[in-house]
Design a protein around this motif. Structure first.
Motif, PDB file in Angstrom:
ATOM      1  N   GLU A 469       0.830  -1.208   0.000  1.00  0.00           N
ATOM      2  CA  GLU A 469       0.000   0.000   0.000  1.00  0.00           C
ATOM      3  C   GLU A 469       0.862   1.255   0.000  1.00  0.00           C
ATOM      4  O   GLU A 469       0.594   2.218  -0.732  1.00  0.00           O
ATOM      5  CB  GLU A 469      -0.896   0.020   1.236  1.00  0.00           C
ATOM      6  CG  GLU A 469      -2.072  -0.920   1.213  1.00  0.00           C
ATOM      7  CD  GLU A 469      -2.913  -0.766   2.462  1.00  0.00           C
ATOM      8  OE1 GLU A 469      -3.884   0.018   2.438  1.00  0.00           O
ATOM      9  OE2 GLU A 469      -2.584  -1.420   3.475  1.00  0.00           O
ATOM     10  N   ALA A 473       1.275   4.131  -2.818  1.00  0.00           N
ATOM     11  CA  ALA A 473       0.943   5.523  -2.489  1.00  0.00           C
ATOM     12  C   ALA A 473       2.070   6.479  -2.853  1.00  0.00           C
ATOM     13  O   ALA A 473       1.828   7.665  -3.108  1.00  0.00           O
ATOM     14  CB  ALA A 473       0.623   5.633  -1.004  1.00  0.00           C
ATOM     15  N   LEU A 496      -3.216   7.707  -0.824  1.00  0.00           N
ATOM     16  CA  LEU A 496      -3.813   6.391  -0.700  1.00  0.00           C
ATOM     17  C   LEU A 496      -4.890   6.180  -1.758  1.00  0.00           C
ATOM     18  O   LEU A 496      -5.275   7.108  -2.478  1.00  0.00           O
ATOM     19  CB  LEU A 496      -4.412   6.220   0.696  1.00  0.00           C
ATOM     20  CG  LEU A 496      -3.430   6.395   1.868  1.00  0.00           C
ATOM     21  CD1 LEU A 496      -4.173   6.256   3.198  1.00  0.00           C
ATOM     22  CD2 LEU A 496      -2.301   5.384   1.779  1.00  0.00           C
TER      23      LEU A 496
END
Length: 623
Positions: A469, A473, A496
């Motif tokens: 993640e 991002a 995000l």
């Protein structure tokens, strides 16, 4: 002379007659007391044979009834009903029942099990001052455990299992210096456990399972005789309990323990039974537990343990049950645990082991799931920088910086709002804040609950991020997202999937400390959620599946695009600088907030606030 002897004989006969008369009266009184108990218990079948001529002191003991007498006085009363016996009728009075019981003042053992007794336990039970064993299991008692029970100083065993007691354990329990067994399983007790439990120096069994206790387990390492610790199904945690090395049975199943297993557990040579399943334990599983000299049962299922198992790991020959299920263990199942090695149960599904069957996770799952708890697999051994406890200095500095920046943001926002007049106030942290509450109301904790304030911030709950993640991002931590760096960290700007912007701080670690040294500071950051402060949104640990050592920690915060504290205080291009009155008012406001009071417990934070350098030992924890 003969007349004198005659007088002596008469005196002896008189004393004997008085003694016999008193004994008969006393025995008659005890008989009436037992018959009264029979009546109050609604004449259960196993007591129907009692009558006025029953010789209670010479009855043959059985599984439901035992009466023991010493010198004509009843000293033990054991009445055991059928399991699951219903509650006694509504006309039953526990007060009358206990009033009758205390007419047997010589009782040292009282067992009243599965009799349907109900009501609030009267404190007058403590009039049985000679009691050494009290067992009221499987009844319907409710209300709190009377604190007066601590006056039974001879008490060695207290068992109140399977009732409906509520409230907490009295702090005065430490006055029961002779207590060896304390069992209150299967009740509705709640609250934190008192430190006074650590003063029961003769305690051998502590059984508190299936209640609602919460918070840290007090230090029990001074209980040199403790053999059984049963805390199953509560809300205790996050640290593994500290106990003495004579412990034989530890049951922590279904709690909220999140730290790792401390090194001391590997020296518990008398440990036979270990069940820590269904918690949130992280970090490496110490495989040496399998070879402890007395171990027979190990259950670590449903946690997040990592580490590598090897075929040649030794096992105790008496090990009968092992459950590794649903963790993140790698390597191969030890040969001593494979089928056919002996008649034992071994469960290991839901890991990342090379097992040759289909009950393990796929490699892709292992990688993604590992990243979710901060693990990144590396197949080549390399130097790992992993000393987690660095957070007392680095995290301390970060949180203080966050607080100060949050103060400035608040003050600047209010200042600009006052100047703008009709323009709606804007928050300097990118978020979807609710407009349901004004800033004035949000600042006043007297008007709304903490939960409402956090909800009004519009922030997501604190969580664990996966490295994937964070890489997505920041476009794999591209240089274009780089914001700046300090001596021990780098800072990146990321976006995000939900579109929100975040600041990601990457900290490099040194070796030798486990995750338990860092988690307290993670918890503090996760709770600092307030409109005055920049909030921490989550974290990610990066370490290796082969040895579970941690190399980096990623801390995820709200993104603040409006410059630094220095710029709003001293840079010339900022026309509306903060006055000293505004700065002091903001600092005092933050200091009064409940969410910030924990900072007073952190020495590193206090040093930074007062402009002093952190202790030299803190600086040794980072690379």
């Amino acid at each position: 002379m003969a007349e004198k002897l005659s007088h002596i004989k008469l005196l002896v006969l008189l004393v004997l007659s008085i003694s016999v008369s008193y004994t008969e009266q006393f025995q008659s009184s005890q008989t009436q007391t037992l018959l009264r108990i029979q009546h109050l218990l609604n004449y259960p079948p196993f007591l129907k044979s009692w009558n006025n001529v029953t010789d209670f002191c010479n009855m043959e003991p059985n599984s439901t009834l035992t009466i023991v007498c010493y010198e004509g006085s009843i000293t033990q009363l054991h009445i055991i009903g059928d399991e699951g016996a219903p509650r006694l009728p509504n006309n039953f009075s526990i007060d009358s029942f206990v009033t009758t019981l205390v007419m047997l003042p010589s009782l040292t053992v009282l067992r009243l099990v599965s009799l349907g007794l109900w009501g609030s336990l009267p404190s007058k039970l403590t009039r049985l001052s000679s009691l050494e064993i009290l067992n009221l299991t499987s009844n319907f008692f409710h209300g709190t455990i009377p604190p007066e029970i601590s006056s039974l100083t001879r008490l060695q065993t207290l068992i109140l299992d399977r009732n409906n007691f509520t409230g907490g354990l009295a702090n005065s329990l430490d006055s029961l210096s002779a207590l060896a067994v304390l069992s209150v399983k299967n009740n509705s007790l709640y609250g934190s456990l008192s430190d006074s439990l650590g003063n029961l120096e003769n305690l051998r069994v502590l059984a508190l399972s299936n209640n609602k206790f919460s918070g840290e387990v007090p230090d029990l390492s001074s209980l040199a005789n403790l053999q059984i610790l049963d805390l199953e199904n509560n809300a205790l945690g996050p640290r593994f309990p500290a106990v003495g090395n004579k412990i034989e049975r530890i049951v922590l199943r279904k709690n909220e323990f999140t730290f790792g297993i401390p090194q001391e557990v590997q020296s518990y040579n008398q440990l036979e039974h270990l069940d820590i399943s269904s918690n949130g334990f992280v970090g490496p599983f110490p495989a040496s537990l399998l070879s402890l000299p007395s171990i027979a049962y190990v259950n670590i299922a449903d946690n997040k343990f990592t580490g590598m198992l090897f075929e040649d790991l030794p096992c105790n020959p008496d090990l009968d049950f092992v459950n590794f299920s649903s963790n993140l263990l790698t390597g191969k199942l030890p040969s001593c645990l494979r089928p056919g090695s002996r008649n034992r149960v071994v469960l290991y599904a839901g890991n990342c082991l090379v097992s040759g069957d289909n009950n393990q996770h796929l490699i892709s799952f292992c990688k993604n799931e590992a990243l979710a708890v901060g693990i990144i697999p590396h197949h080549e051994k390399r130097k790992v920088i992993s000393k987690i406890a660095l957070a007392l200095s680095v995290t301390g500095g970060i949180i203080v910086a966050i607080i100060v920046v949050g103060i400035v943001i608040l003050v600047v926002r209010n200042f600009i709002a006052q100047r703008a007049g009709h323009e709606p106030p804007s928050r300097f942290v990118e978020e979807n804040a609710s407009t349901s509450y004004t800033s004035k109301v949000l600042r006043d904790a007297r008007y709304i609950t903490r939960a409402t304030k956090l909800g009004a911030l519009g922030l997501p709950a604190y969580r664990t991020f996966s490295l994937e993640e964070l890489e997505e991002a920041t476009n794999n931590f591209d240089t274009s997202t780089f914001i700046g760096e300090g001596t021990h960290d780098q800072m990146y700007r990321g976006q995000l999937k939900d579109g929100s912007f975040v600041t990601i701080i990457c900290l490099k670690m040194k070796r030798y400390h486990g995750i338990q040294h860092f988690m307290p500071h993670i918890e503090i950051m996760s709770k600092l959620r307030h409109h005055h402060l920049i909030s921490s949104l989550g974290h990610c640990f990066e370490y290796y599946l082969d040895d579970s050592s941690i190399s980096r920690v990623f801390l995820v915060f709200e993104y603040v695009p409006n410059g630094t504290l220095r710029s709003w205080i001293s840079e010339k291009q900022i026309k509306r600088k903060l006055t000293w009155a505004q700065r002091i008012a903001a600092v005092i406001g933050v200091a009064k907030e409940p969410c910030c009071k924990n900072l007073q417990l952190q020495p590193a934070f206090a040093r930074r606030v007062h402009g002093k350098r952190a202790s030299p030992k803190f600086s040794q924890w980072i690379e």
